[in-house]
Design an enzyme around this catalytic site. Structure first.
Site, PDB file in Angstrom:
ATOM      1  N   GLN A 278       0.807  -1.223   0.000  1.00 10.75           N
ATOM      2  CA  GLN A 278       0.000   0.000   0.000  1.00 10.75           C
ATOM      3  C   GLN A 278       0.841   1.276   0.000  1.00 10.75           C
ATOM      4  O   GLN A 278       1.732   1.442   0.824  1.00 10.75           O
ATOM      5  CB  GLN A 278      -0.910   0.033   1.231  1.00 10.75           C
TER       6      GLN A 278
ATOM      7  N   LEU B 120       3.808  10.710   7.956  1.00  4.35           N
ATOM      8  CA  LEU B 120       2.425  10.604   7.498  1.00  4.35           C
ATOM      9  C   LEU B 120       1.574  11.778   7.961  1.00  4.35           C
ATOM     10  O   LEU B 120       1.620  12.170   9.116  1.00  4.35           O
ATOM     11  CB  LEU B 120       1.821   9.313   8.062  1.00  4.35           C
TER      12      LEU B 120
HETATM   13  C1  LIG Z   1       2.457   6.364  10.602  1.00  5.08           C
HETATM   14  C2  LIG Z   1       1.408   5.292  10.625  1.00  5.08           C
HETATM   15  C3  LIG Z   1       0.090   5.602  10.936  1.00  5.08           C
HETATM   16  C4  LIG Z   1      -0.889   4.611  10.947  1.00  5.08           C
HETATM   17  N1  LIG Z   1      -2.171   4.950  11.259  1.00  5.08           N
HETATM   18  C5  LIG Z   1      -3.126   3.982  11.326  1.00  5.08           C
HETATM   19  C6  LIG Z   1      -4.462   4.293  11.731  1.00  5.08           C
HETATM   20  O1  LIG Z   1      -4.798   5.427  12.064  1.00  5.08           O
HETATM   21  N2  LIG Z   1      -5.366   3.290  11.759  1.00  5.08           N
HETATM   22  C7  LIG Z   1      -5.052   1.994  11.433  1.00  5.08           C
HETATM   23  O2  LIG Z   1      -5.917   1.120  11.496  1.00  5.08           O
HETATM   24  N3  LIG Z   1      -3.780   1.678  11.056  1.00  5.08           N
HETATM   25  C8  LIG Z   1      -2.817   2.636  11.011  1.00  5.08           C
HETATM   26  N4  LIG Z   1      -1.537   2.297  10.641  1.00  5.08           N
HETATM   27  C9  LIG Z   1      -1.198   0.888  10.458  1.00  5.08           C
HETATM   28  C10 LIG Z   1      -1.085   0.201  11.819  1.00  5.08           C
HETATM   29  O3  LIG Z   1      -0.630   1.127  12.776  1.00  5.08           O
HETATM   30  C11 LIG Z   1      -0.127  -0.976  11.806  1.00  5.08           C
HETATM   31  O4  LIG Z   1      -0.429  -1.837  10.749  1.00  5.08           O
HETATM   32  C12 LIG Z   1      -0.226  -1.757  13.125  1.00  5.08           C
HETATM   33  O5  LIG Z   1      -0.041  -0.885  14.215  1.00  5.08           O
HETATM   34  C13 LIG Z   1       0.783  -2.871  13.175  1.00  5.08           C
HETATM   35  O6  LIG Z   1       0.783  -3.431  14.466  1.00  5.08           O
HETATM   36  P1  LIG Z   1       1.585  -4.759  14.757  1.00  5.08           P
HETATM   37  O7  LIG Z   1       1.289  -5.123  16.167  1.00  5.08           O
HETATM   38  O8  LIG Z   1       1.308  -5.734  13.702  1.00  5.08           O
HETATM   39  O9  LIG Z   1       3.121  -4.357  14.607  1.00  5.08           O
HETATM   40  P2  LIG Z   1       4.015  -3.189  15.249  1.00  5.08           P
HETATM   41  O10 LIG Z   1       3.252  -2.201  16.006  1.00  5.08           O
HETATM   42  O11 LIG Z   1       4.877  -2.715  14.136  1.00  5.08           O
HETATM   43  O12 LIG Z   1       4.893  -3.983  16.304  1.00  5.08           O
HETATM   44  C14 LIG Z   1       5.867  -4.924  15.919  1.00  5.08           C
HETATM   45  C15 LIG Z   1       6.536  -5.464  17.156  1.00  5.08           C
HETATM   46  O13 LIG Z   1       7.395  -6.536  16.797  1.00  5.08           O
HETATM   47  C16 LIG Z   1       8.629  -6.413  17.437  1.00  5.08           C
HETATM   48  N5  LIG Z   1       9.640  -7.060  16.587  1.00  5.08           N
HETATM   49  C17 LIG Z   1       9.826  -6.920  15.254  1.00  5.08           C
HETATM   50  N6  LIG Z   1      10.852  -7.681  14.846  1.00  5.08           N
HETATM   51  C18 LIG Z   1      11.324  -8.325  15.948  1.00  5.08           C
HETATM   52  C19 LIG Z   1      12.394  -9.252  16.188  1.00  5.08           C
HETATM   53  N7  LIG Z   1      13.201  -9.666  15.206  1.00  5.08           N
HETATM   54  N8  LIG Z   1      12.582  -9.681  17.468  1.00  5.08           N
HETATM   55  C20 LIG Z   1      11.790  -9.243  18.488  1.00  5.08           C
HETATM   56  N9  LIG Z   1      10.791  -8.372  18.307  1.00  5.08           N
HETATM   57  C21 LIG Z   1      10.555  -7.929  17.053  1.00  5.08           C
HETATM   58  C22 LIG Z   1       8.837  -4.923  17.624  1.00  5.08           C
HETATM   59  O14 LIG Z   1       9.708  -4.674  18.694  1.00  5.08           O
HETATM   60  C23 LIG Z   1       7.408  -4.459  17.905  1.00  5.08           C
HETATM   61  O15 LIG Z   1       7.132  -4.563  19.282  1.00  5.08           O
HETATM   62  C24 LIG Z   1      -0.550   3.279  10.628  1.00  5.08           C
HETATM   63  C25 LIG Z   1       0.762   2.962  10.322  1.00  5.08           C
HETATM   64  C26 LIG Z   1       1.730   3.956  10.300  1.00  5.08           C
HETATM   65  C27 LIG Z   1       3.126   3.571   9.897  1.00  5.08           C
END
Ligand SMILES: Cc1cc2nc3c(=O)[nH]c(=O)nc-3n(C[C@H](O)[C@H](O)[C@H](O)COP(=O)(O)OP(=O)(O)OC[C@H]3O[C@@H](n4cnc5c(N)ncnc54)[C@H](O)[C@@H]3O)c2cc1C
Length: 558
Positions: free
Chosen positions: A232, A244
């Site tokens: 995306q 952003l």
């Molecule tokens: C700027 C921005 C704004 C956004 N706004 C929105 C919004 O308003 N609404 C919406 O629905 N979505 C939004 N999104 C998308 C959404 O925020 C993300 O898709 C979502 O938060 C991802 O969450 P997650 O838990 O999958 O991963 P993340 O929050 O990225 O967390 C990943 C975790 O994995 C850990 N990790 C990674 N690799 C390793 C490793 N090798 N060893 C140990 N730990 C590791 C990291 O430490 C972290 O804790 C936004 C994204 C961005 C970038």
């Protein structure tokens, strides 16, 4: 080598990982759960989410079918409709749960949680907390996780590989970044929730830590990655930094203007205008720029985002962070001036293949969040569906892992697991860290990012070879972030290749995937998921059917 044991390991402390941990801990307080995260959980990318999270709460005008239809149409009919139907029904429950845990949502004067318009959504259904939903959501989950005595954390530990023995997951290896020691974590079940991989690209909204680690670890043990060609691009990034400017700015009434001061979207999405889906808006901006109707600035071409007609009061109340970002990073006050914006990488629709319960198909391994692909986003995700997805499927993965773990015996640190861990130790310290003569990590990374703008498969293969000799300049073990960067780049190169090969194989244009040589959607040949398998040489592409329950594919016009 030291080894530690837990019942369940959760890799990742973002929204999906924390939600999974809480769900598992609630299911059975006797389960011993550990969260391993390469950064402190509050620094996960989730914290930067701005706009909001979608759920049907206003049943006077909204309903599950409408949310499902919007999501499926947004996905250009590639989403699995059974997953979407499950998602829309769970979404309100998860939002209310979050509210009960203390998430400070913005409210209407009558006390109800406020909702705002978002791209591709037919009605207002995005709950928000001004324009800092990620910060508040992550705090709420983090604080809730602290209530459980059976959740312990390993902050600043970097997982490097998944240990698989006899067709079943036995744990992971991880580096304690503080000491630089590699440790084996044994577990009955593992949930990976490591987030996206935007850092493969040159220009992205994603934090530096989004390097696709979990996707690559799963891929390397034979789990397929799905929908990887679906990347995306968000239409409104600050041209100098990639920071952003949330879609909420358009949800609250902001306009996109070209050089002639024209709201050009009337030529592309006349019925939706600024609230069209991200793939179409990003392409519209690129067309305007290509046809000479963009602006040229010190950081390349751009168009304008105009909020000046919204007035100071709305901007202060609903978009304070947008104002702060524009002021701090461009010296622009959006109450009086337009904000220059351009498209850039933002989110991965693709990721580790899972079923609706977060199960990957490899016994003991579950996945959720941006790194997983269930697939409810298909070829294009609607803004504000992702955070809710992390909650809904994070909880499912946590429950799935817990139910599995309850039935399993603890793995032991004998062979072959110990052998696998020792082999991983050799890879990291004898090969990656020892190399003395090759190129810098940063050179290879910059070339990968450039290559990704062109999707050249062969070049990525060459880069993987060059990476084998790249030099980690810091040879010390303590807090060696140079070594962590090298391991991240090694993960990213694998993922970059899966994206490029899948993009080449999908000979059509659908959602975010746009090809000038195949400009049309081709449902006869490509109404299916592409899945990518690791082979040791070039990735192997296979297909999976798309689940269609009630919504037949139709032309996607807005
Ligand atoms: C700027 C921005 C704004 C956004 N706004 C929105 C919004 O308003 N609404 C919406 O629905 N979505 C939004 N999104 C998308 C959404 O925020 C993300 O898709 C979502 O938060 C991802 O969450 P997650 O838990 O999958 O991963 P993340 O929050 O990225 O967390 C990943 C975790 O994995 C850990 N990790 C990674 N690799 C390793 C490793 N090798 N060893 C140990 N730990 C590791 C990291 O430490 C972290 O804790 C936004 C994204 C961005 C970038």
């Amino acid at each position: 080598m030291e080894h530690l044991s837990h019942d369940i390991l959760i890799i990742g402390g973002g929204a999906a990982g924390l939600r999974a941990a809480i769900a598992a801990a609630e299911l059975n307080p006797k389960l011993d759960i550990a969260i391993v995260s390469k950064v402190y959980p509050m620094r996960s990318h989730t914290v930067s989410a701005e706009g909001g999270m979608a759920a049907v709460l206003r049943t006077d005008y909204d309903n599950f079918d409408l949310h499902a239809y919007d999501t499926i149409k947004g996905s250009d009919f590639l989403a699995d409709q059974d997953a979407v139907e499950f998602f829309v029904k769970e979404a309100p429950k998860e939002s209310i749960r979050l509210e009960h845990w203390g998430c400070p949502f913005s409210r209407d004067p009558d006390g109800r949680i406020s909702v705002r318009a978002f791209g591709g959504m037919s009605v207002k259904r995005t709950l928000f907390a001004t324009d800092k939903i990620g910060f508040h959501l992550l705090h709420t989950l983090f604080q809730t996780s602290l209530k459980f005595e059976n959740i312990r954390r390993y902050d600043e530990w970097f997982a490097t590989s998944i240990l698989v023995d006899n067709g079943q997951v036995d744990g992971v290896t991880a580096i304690d970044i503080r000491s630089g020691e590699l440790v084996s974590f044994l577990a009955k079940a593992v949930v990976i929730a490591t987030g996206g991989c935007g850092r493969i690209y040159q220009f992205t909204t994603n934090g530096w830590i989004k390097t696709g680690d979990g996707m690559a670890m799963a891929y390397r043990v034979g789990v397929p990655l799905k929908d990887m060609e679906m990347v995306q691009y968000h239409p409104t990034l600050l041209p100098n930094t990639g920071i952003l400017i949330t879609e909420a700015a358009r949800g609250e009434g902001g306009h996109l203007l070209n050089k002639d001061g024209e709201r050009f979207l009337k030529r592309y999405v006349p019925n939706k205008m600024e609230l069209g889906p991200r793939d179409i808006l990003s392409r519209a901006e690129m067309t305007e720029i290509k046809e000479g109707r963009g602006f040229e600035g010190p950081y390349g071409s751009y168009v304008n985002l105009d909020l000046t007609h919204l007035g100071a009061e709305t901007i202060e109340a609903k978009l304070p962070f947008v104002k702060e970002l524009a002021e701090r990073y461009l010296g622009i006050d959006p109450v009086h001036e337009m904000i220059p914006v351009r498209p850039g990488q933002h989110y991965m629709m693709g990721g580790v293949h899972t079923d609706i319960h977060g199960y990957t198909g490899l016994p003991g391994l579950y996945a959720a969040g941006e790194m997983a692909c269930v697939s409810m986003n298909g070829a294009n995700r609607l803004g504000s569906n992702s955070l809710t997805e992390c909650l809904v499927f994070g909880a499912e993965a946590g429950i799935g892992a817990a139910e599995y773990a309850i039935k399993q015996r603890s793995p032991s640190f004998g062979n072959p697991v110990q052998g696998l861990a020792l082999e991983e130790e050799k890879r990291i310290y004898d090969r990656v860290l020892k190399s003395e003569t090759g190129e810098k990590i940063s050179t290879v990374r910059a070339e990968m990012q450039k290559t990704m703008e062109e999707h050249a498969c062969g070049l990525l293969g060459d880069l993987k070879k060059r990476m084998k000799n790249a030099v980690v300049e810091d040879k010390d073990r303590v807090y060696n972030t140079d070594l962590v960067s090298a391991l991240e780049l090694d993960f990213m190169l694998d993922i970059a290749e899966t994206i490029a090969y899948a993009a080449l194989a999908r000979k059509e244009s659908r959602g975010a995937h746009s090809r000038t040589d195949y400009p049309k959607r081709d449902d006869v040949q490509f109404l299916k998921h592409l899945v990518v398998y690791e082979t040791g040489t070039v990735p192997r592409i296979d297909t999976m059917p798309v689940s269609i329950t009630r919504w037949k594919p139709e032309a996607r016009v807005y």
